[in-house]
Design an enzyme around this catalytic site. Sequence first.
Site, PDB file in Angstrom:
ATOM      1  N   GLY A  48       0.768  -1.240   0.000  1.00 48.96           N
ATOM      2  CA  GLY A  48       0.000   0.000   0.000  1.00 48.96           C
ATOM      3  C   GLY A  48       0.799   1.290   0.000  1.00 48.96           C
ATOM      4  N   ASP A 103       0.736   3.309   4.452  1.00 53.05           N
ATOM      5  CA  ASP A 103      -0.318   3.968   3.670  1.00 53.05           C
ATOM      6  C   ASP A 103      -1.395   4.550   4.579  1.00 53.05           C
ATOM      7  OD1 ASP A 103      -1.215   1.440   4.449  1.00 53.05           O
ATOM      8  OD2 ASP A 103      -1.931   0.853   2.469  1.00 53.05           O
ATOM      9  N   ASP A 106      -5.501   2.650  10.535  1.00 51.50           N
ATOM     10  CA  ASP A 106      -6.946   2.548  10.744  1.00 51.50           C
ATOM     11  C   ASP A 106      -7.169   2.205  12.223  1.00 51.50           C
ATOM     12  OD1 ASP A 106      -9.663   2.128  10.409  1.00 51.50           O
ATOM     13  OD2 ASP A 106      -9.477   0.355   9.177  1.00 51.50           O
ATOM     14  N   LYS A 134      -7.178   7.425  10.105  1.00 48.01           N
ATOM     15  CA  LYS A 134      -8.595   7.578  10.470  1.00 48.01           C
ATOM     16  C   LYS A 134      -8.642   7.679  11.991  1.00 48.01           C
ATOM     17  CE  LYS A 134     -10.244   4.520   6.751  1.00 48.01           C
ATOM     18  NZ  LYS A 134     -10.838   3.192   6.465  1.00 48.01           N
ATOM     19  N   ILE A 156     -11.565   3.964   1.551  1.00 47.62           N
ATOM     20  CA  ILE A 156     -11.038   4.733   0.407  1.00 47.62           C
ATOM     21  C   ILE A 156     -10.123   3.851  -0.464  1.00 47.62           C
ATOM     22  CG2 ILE A 156     -11.199   6.988   1.562  1.00 47.62           C
ATOM     23  CD1 ILE A 156      -7.824   5.392   1.262  1.00 47.62           C
ATOM     24  N   ASP A 162      -5.823  -0.165  -2.282  1.00 51.26           N
ATOM     25  CA  ASP A 162      -6.598  -0.957  -3.239  1.00 51.26           C
ATOM     26  C   ASP A 162      -7.982  -1.328  -2.730  1.00 51.26           C
ATOM     27  OD1 ASP A 162      -5.506  -2.806  -1.240  1.00 51.26           O
ATOM     28  OD2 ASP A 162      -6.359  -4.376  -2.506  1.00 51.26           O
ATOM     29  N   ARG A 168      -4.905   0.820  -7.077  1.00 50.66           N
ATOM     30  CA  ARG A 168      -3.669   1.345  -6.488  1.00 50.66           C
ATOM     31  C   ARG A 168      -3.028   2.420  -7.361  1.00 50.66           C
ATOM     32  NH1 ARG A 168      -2.205  -2.017  -2.205  1.00 50.66           N
ATOM     33  NH2 ARG A 168      -2.671  -4.221  -2.436  1.00 50.66           N
TER      34      ARG A 168
END
Length: 177
Positions: A48, A103, A106, A134, A156, A162, A168
């Site tokens: 990512g 990336d 979360d 997030k 997203i 992805d 990507r």
Amino acid sequence: METVSIKDKNFRLSITAEEIEKAVSEVAQRINHDLKDTNPLFICVLNGAFMFAADLMKHVDLPCEISFVKLASYEGTSSTGKIKEMIGLKEDITGRTVVVVEDIVDTGFTMQNILDSLQKKGAKSIHVCTFLQKPEALQCDICVDYVAMKIPNEFIVGYGLDYDGYGRNLKAIYTLI
Ligand code: 5GP
Ligand code: MG
């Protein structure tokens, strides 16, 4: 409204390529300032973070190294059910300043696994640089030093991230509709 379709889902443009470029450059300037004279090793977490890491490193003007790791997940007995093991790190990180390039953070469980693993390998100091976070979803007690952009708790794609392997290559961020 600009939208893209990936497989069975539709996404709307939420962060433009220009906004990304500005945020990535700003976070790199902070790293240049804070990590001067530390000879850092950047560790990019594949897949990512590939696009973020490439753009970030163009703005990092310190003497530094960059390496790449992958996370292999297997079922474990942790609270999350899955344990992610970091593979592919060849460098000796004993006594080094390390910057993990991710990336997205979360829940934070992935990052916590990575940090635990790097701590065991004897790094002197470990910093986290993530493209996205997030904040509402965070469930771990981790310190995320560098965040390029904060986003709401929505799914997203784009800029390295992805949906089922696709998307990507998009140069902007798109949110699931
Ligand atoms: P965490 O362990 O922090 O919950 O999750 C981190 C990983 O979940 C990220 O590295 C990424 O692979 C995936 N992830 C979390 N949120 C999103 C999202 O909105 N879109 C995509 N494509 N992946 C996400
Ligand atoms: Mg990731």
